[in-house]
Design a protein around this motif. Structure first.
Motif, PDB file in Angstrom:
ATOM      1  N   SER C 270       0.591  -0.920  -0.109  1.00 41.02           N
ATOM      2  CA  SER C 270      -0.120  -0.194   0.492  1.00 41.02           C
ATOM      3  C   SER C 270       0.737   1.131  -0.250  1.00 41.02           C
ATOM      4  N   LEU C 271       1.981   0.785   0.243  1.00 42.31           N
ATOM      5  CA  LEU C 271       3.087   2.233   0.385  1.00 42.31           C
ATOM      6  C   LEU C 271       3.263   2.620  -0.741  1.00 42.31           C
ATOM      7  N   ILE C 272       3.377   1.774  -1.786  1.00 49.36           N
ATOM      8  CA  ILE C 272       3.460   2.259  -3.009  1.00 49.36           C
ATOM      9  C   ILE C 272       2.983   2.293  -4.122  1.00 49.36           C
ATOM     10  N   SER C 273       1.495   2.593  -2.529  1.00 47.74           N
ATOM     11  CA  SER C 273       0.506   3.173  -3.830  1.00 47.74           C
ATOM     12  C   SER C 273       0.056   1.928  -4.497  1.00 47.74           C
ATOM     13  N   VAL C 274      -0.045  -0.107  -4.450  1.00 43.23           N
ATOM     14  CA  VAL C 274      -0.787  -0.559  -5.016  1.00 43.23           C
ATOM     15  C   VAL C 274      -2.316  -0.265  -3.875  1.00 43.23           C
ATOM     16  N   GLN C 275      -3.381  -0.639  -4.966  1.00 41.03           N
ATOM     17  CA  GLN C 275      -4.692  -0.053  -4.283  1.00 41.03           C
ATOM     18  C   GLN C 275      -5.311  -1.562  -3.717  1.00 41.03           C
ATOM     19  N   GLU C 276      -5.098  -2.069  -3.082  1.00 39.32           N
ATOM     20  CA  GLU C 276      -5.273  -2.958  -1.769  1.00 39.32           C
ATOM     21  C   GLU C 276      -5.680  -2.646  -0.997  1.00 39.32           C
ATOM     22  N   LEU C 277      -6.624  -3.989   0.035  1.00 42.50           N
ATOM     23  CA  LEU C 277      -6.677  -2.988   1.149  1.00 42.50           C
ATOM     24  C   LEU C 277      -6.788  -2.317   2.360  1.00 42.50           C
ATOM     25  N   THR C 278      -5.651  -2.415   3.078  1.00 36.21           N
ATOM     26  CA  THR C 278      -4.760  -1.332   3.387  1.00 36.21           C
ATOM     27  C   THR C 278      -4.672  -0.230   2.591  1.00 36.21           C
ATOM     28  N   PHE C 279      -4.279  -0.025   1.451  1.00 33.17           N
ATOM     29  CA  PHE C 279      -4.229   1.366   0.753  1.00 33.17           C
ATOM     30  C   PHE C 279      -5.830   1.546   0.851  1.00 33.17           C
ATOM     31  N   VAL C 280      -6.804   1.375  -0.046  1.00 36.08           N
ATOM     32  CA  VAL C 280      -7.956   1.280   0.348  1.00 36.08           C
ATOM     33  C   VAL C 280      -9.031   1.982   1.674  1.00 36.08           C
ATOM     34  N   GLY C 281      -8.146   1.341   2.747  1.00 32.14           N
ATOM     35  CA  GLY C 281      -8.676   1.544   4.515  1.00 32.14           C
ATOM     36  C   GLY C 281      -7.974   2.957   4.780  1.00 32.14           C
ATOM     37  N   SER C 282      -6.732   2.715   4.366  1.00 32.45           N
ATOM     38  CA  SER C 282      -6.846   4.598   4.815  1.00 32.45           C
ATOM     39  C   SER C 282      -7.540   5.327   3.551  1.00 32.45           C
ATOM     40  N   GLU C 283      -7.475   5.387   2.407  1.00 32.17           N
ATOM     41  CA  GLU C 283      -8.041   6.061   1.757  1.00 32.17           C
ATOM     42  C   GLU C 283      -9.283   7.021   2.110  1.00 32.17           C
ATOM     43  N   ILE C 284     -10.159   5.552   3.441  1.00 33.90           N
ATOM     44  CA  ILE C 284     -11.546   6.000   3.609  1.00 33.90           C
ATOM     45  C   ILE C 284     -11.340   6.816   5.226  1.00 33.90           C
ATOM     46  N   ALA C 285     -10.530   6.324   5.767  1.00 36.13           N
ATOM     47  CA  ALA C 285     -10.314   6.656   6.817  1.00 36.13           C
ATOM     48  C   ALA C 285      -9.720   8.171   6.980  1.00 36.13           C
ATOM     49  N   ASN C 286      -9.044   8.506   6.375  1.00 34.56           N
ATOM     50  CA  ASN C 286      -9.163   9.661   5.359  1.00 34.56           C
ATOM     51  C   ASN C 286     -10.007  10.693   5.424  1.00 34.56           C
TER      52      ASN C 286
END
Lengths: 253, 265, 328
Positions: C270-286
């Motif tokens: 997720s830290l290199i912007s691969v749009q998986e669960l963690t990435f999506v989670g942080s987008e929604i959380a923010n």
């Protein structure tokens, strides 16, 4: 197959090194067909290496090794025509732990000789009977005692109907009460006329079974004699010292 | 001609020196060639300043070395906490207490079945604010909670596997129970556990790089910041990786040596 | 990350069943000093732990409700998370879960292939290959995955993609993708994104799998090879019937641990912007501000994924090892 005049196994001026350590020094040895040879000597004397050079688990570095009429070059692996012709029984059995006893026996005839499953299992059962454990065919190796496992290993080697059978300290990892049953089985094989080379410390067995006893020390063949000569009148000082050591208690008892 | 290649010393030279040199050569070629393709200009000479800077003859730590100190500090503190958590968990699992075993079990399953990054986020965004923890506390607690789950297995194995023959030998020699433990059993148990515990320390150093996502100025964060400033992407990442490698390999080597001493003893 | 290779130890956790009998394992003359005994008898330790537990829970509640005055809003959180995207698309959150699944599956496939090759390469006759494989394992296992991912991502996007011509493949019009392609690889717009993630995690995981494979092979006694050879079994059959089944049984458990680690490690891409669960989670959380709920939900989803995977793998493992009394 070799004729009667030609030895079935021959070493001529054979040398082998492990790194800078010489394990075989100018070894000369010839074994006739149907002969039963016992090789003895202190540990590290090159006995195992000697017989492992016959079936090419080890490769010699210099000299000549001839097996079953085939000349083997230094470093040469086992040629195709000898595959399965030289059986071996190991100190640690080396049964395949994930297969039943029957499958252990049937695998090589099926894959090497192209026997069909039924025939292979039939052969396997026959040999299991010969080593007196026909009733254990469906068990896995770790369900058997050490003595039984070693007998399975012998039967497994026999299934390929080898010309030569090598034994590498077949009783050394057995509990004392099981040594006898394995030696008996080996003894029974002498009737078959199969050529046998056996590395062992069982001197009573050597005396009873072998045609010739070879004594090795520091990579050399020190003495080669009939069992009677060997045990009653050894020629070499080193042989006497060795026999003295291992027979000490038997002699004084 | 081929015969020459078979000579022992020729083979030794070939295998010991030429082949590794060839590997290194190919790697260097691939990297520089790849960099050339994107017109990358290597500027290794600038890296030195990021390690050590000298001003008016006085040396001071550059950003990367400062980052390394933070990394080490966090690793050491969380290692101490890891040992406490690991030992406590192991003892709970071996205890006769139902609740104790359940607690330990629940903790282990929770840690083993979620990613460290998610654990860090949950600690940082949920637990941290609730408990009023700062970044560093959160980071240390998170790493220790994670590693503690794995370390507890080492303690458990160590506590469970006491050589029976040794206990019996001590008893039969007439050692008191306390002396038996002190001189015979515990030294063996501790010596058995030291190498795997060193490996836990290696893992901690490695895993600590993840705290860079919550703005702690560890080695990884310093590297990222420098890259943002200077665009020396390859130089700085490779340096950062090399620093981590030196630390972890030094620890692994220590563990291997401890193992060998154990085997030799 | 958790790629500590140590997840293999999870099988130790299966031993204590608390049913009063010391669990029968071959323990080589070692004795378990205190095996947990009776099932339901509360001890003083139980009471103490209970008090501590209740106190901790109370303190947490007090801090969150009164200390930081957080207003939990689960209905809102669930509604946000499962809201369809624009034009009735799959909810963003679910797409994240699917992406994590795809990442894990393809990552596992590639990592297994690479890992087996590298692990077997450690046994190669060619010294250079042996050394290369050894170095690969050593380096990948000793630098932080995060650092590797940052280096490798830069390398992939600037080098590997153009080199393999993948940038062209992945930048073609979306209409070309057939249904099954979308199912297997997700929306075409994110293919390049997915492959970066897959390459990153499988390269890391491969080092650990290689180590497992190497250890598995080295655990097979030499005598097994020799026995096969002396019986005259052809080389390939020797691998197939003698070595492989034994190696599989030995590596099944640690390998299963590696696959679970891989699912967990996939979160760092997720830290290199691969749009998986963690990435999506942080987008929604923010974007929603529901930090507590969303992060707990993400953690819960990972927990479910890993737990079901470990149950599944345990079944497979049991199949593979069923004839191995000594490894059980």
């Amino acid at each position: 197959m070799s004729d009667d005049t030609q030895p079935i196994i021959a070493f001529e001026k054979t040398n082998k090194w492990f790194g800078s350590f010489q394990v075989l020094k100018d070894v000369d040895l010839s074994v006739r067909e149907s002969e039963c040879i016992v090789v003895c000597g202190p540990s590290g004397s090159g006995k195992s290496t000697l017989i492992r050079c016959i079936n090419r688990l080890e490769k010699h570095d210099q000299g000549v090794v001839r097996v079953d009429g085939v000349s083997l070059e230094p470093g040469e692996p086992l040629p195709r025509e000898l595959r399965g012709k030289i059986g071996m029984v190991f100190q640690s059995f080396n049964l395949f732990p994930h297969m039943t006893v029957l499958r252990n026996l049937a695998l090589a005839p099926m894959r090497n000789l192209g026997m069909d499953k039924e025939k292979a299992e039939e052969t396997a059962l026959a040999y299991l009977e010969r080593v007196h454990i026909g009733d254990q065919a469906e068990k896995y190796p770790d369900q058997l005692s050490g003595g039984q496992q070693q007998r399975v290993a012998i039967a497994r080697a026999l299934c390929m109907q080898p010309d030569i059978l090598l034994f590498d300290e077949p009783t050394s990892s057995l509990d004392p009460e099981m040594i006898r049953e394995v030696l008996d089985v080996i003894y029974e094989l002498t009737d078959d006329g199969i050529t046998m080379v056996c590395v062992t410390h069982e001197m009573g067995f050597a005396r009873k079974v072998s045609d010739r006893v070879i004594f090795m020390d520091h990579g050399e063949i020190v003495e080669s004699a009939t069992p009677d000569e060997f045990f009653d009148a050894p020629r070499e000082e080193r042989t006497r010292a060795f026999l003295n050591q291992i027979l000490h208690y038997e002699a004084s008892a | 001609m081929i015969g020459v290649l078979r000579r022992p010393w020729v083979r030794r030279v070939l295998s010991n020196w030429i082949q590794p040199a060839a590997i290194a050569g190919i790697l260097v070629f691939a990297v520089t060639r790849g960099a050339e393709n994107i017109n990358y200009r290597w500027q290794w000479y600038r890296v030195g300043d990021f390690l050590l800077t000298s001003e008016n003859g006085a040396w001071s730590a550059g950003p990367l070395v400062q980052g390394l100190f933070v990394t080490l500090e966090i690793s050491i503190l969380s290692l101490l906490l890891t040992l406490v958590i690991g030992l406590a968990t192991a003892m709970l699992r071996l205890s006769s207490s139902v609740i104790g075993r359940g607690l330990a079990r629940g903790y282990l399953e929770l840690i083993r079945n979620t990613p460290l990054l998610i654990q860090l986020y949950v600690m940082y965004f949920v637990l941290g604010p609730i408990l009023g923890w700062g970044q560093t506390t959160t980071a240390i607690a998170c790493l220790a909670a994670f590693q503690g789950a794995y370390t507890s297995e080492i303690f458990r194995a160590g506590l469970r596997a006491i050589p029976r023959g040794q206990v019996e030998a001590g008893d039969s020699l007439g050692l008191s129970r306390v002396d038996n433990y002190r001189y015979v059993i515990l030294p063996q148990v501790i010596r058995n556990m030291l190498p795997p515990l060193t490996n836990e320390a290696v893992s901690l150093v490695k895993n600590s790089s993840i705290v860079s996502v919550i703005a702690i100025f560890d080695l990884t964060t310093q590297g990222r910041n420098l890259i943002a400033d200077t665009f020396l992407t390859f130089e700085i990442w490779l340096t950062v990786a090399a620093i981590y490698l030196v630390v972890t390999l030094a620890l692994s080597t220590a563990a291997a040596m401890a193992e060998r001493r154990k085997a030799g003893a | 990350m958790s790629t500590t290779g140590r997840d293999s130890r999870r099988d130790n956790g299966r031993v204590g069943r608390g049913d009063g009998t010391p669990v029968g394992r071959r323990d080589n003359g070692r004795v378990s000093i205190r095996e947990s005994t009776r099932r339901f008898r509360l001890t003083r330790l139980d009471g103490l732990l209970l008090v501590v537990l209740i106190a901790a829970a109370g303190w947490l509640w007090y801090r969150s409700a009164i200390g930081v005055a957080y207003r939990w809003d689960w209905p809102q959180a669930l509604a946000t998370v499962f809201a369809s995207g624009e034009g009735g698309d799959t909810p963003f959150f679910l797409m994240g879960i699917y992406a994590t699944l795809r990442l894990s599956v393809w990552g596992a496939v590639l990592a297994t292939i690479l890992g087996v090759l590298i692990g077997v390469g450690r046994y190669s006759e060619i010294r250079a290959l042996r050394m290369f494989c050894g170095t690969y394992i050593q380096i990948l296992r000793n630098i932080p995955p995060l650092v590797f991912i940052f280096i490798f991502y830069f390398f992939i996007s600037s080098q590997l993609m153009p080199l393999l011509g993948l940038d062209v493949v992945f930048n073609r019009p979306a209409e070309d993708a057939s249904g099954w392609q979308r199912f297997l690889f997700g929306p075409p717009a994110l293919w390049e994104n997915l492959i970066s993630g897959v390459l990153c995690i499988s390269f890391i995981s491969a080092a650990y799998i290689a180590e497992v494979v190497r250890a598995g092979l080295s655990a097979i006694p030499r005598g097994q090879w020799e026995a096969g050879e002396s019986l005259g079994i052809p080389v390939l059959d020797r691998y197939r019937f003698v070595i492989l089944p034994q190696a599989l049984a030995r590596i099944a458990s640690p390998l299963a641990g590696q696959y679970i680690s891989l699912v967990k490690d996939s979160s760092i891409v997720s830290l290199i912007s691969v749009q998986e669960l963690t990435f999506v989670g942080s987008e929604i959380a923010n974007s929603s501000g529901l930090l507590f709920e969303v992060w707990l939900l993400v953690a819960f989803v990972y927990f479910l994924l890993c737990l079901s995977l470990s149950v599944l793998l345990r079944q497979v493992e049991r199949q593979v090892t069923r004839h191995f009394h000594q490894f059980a």
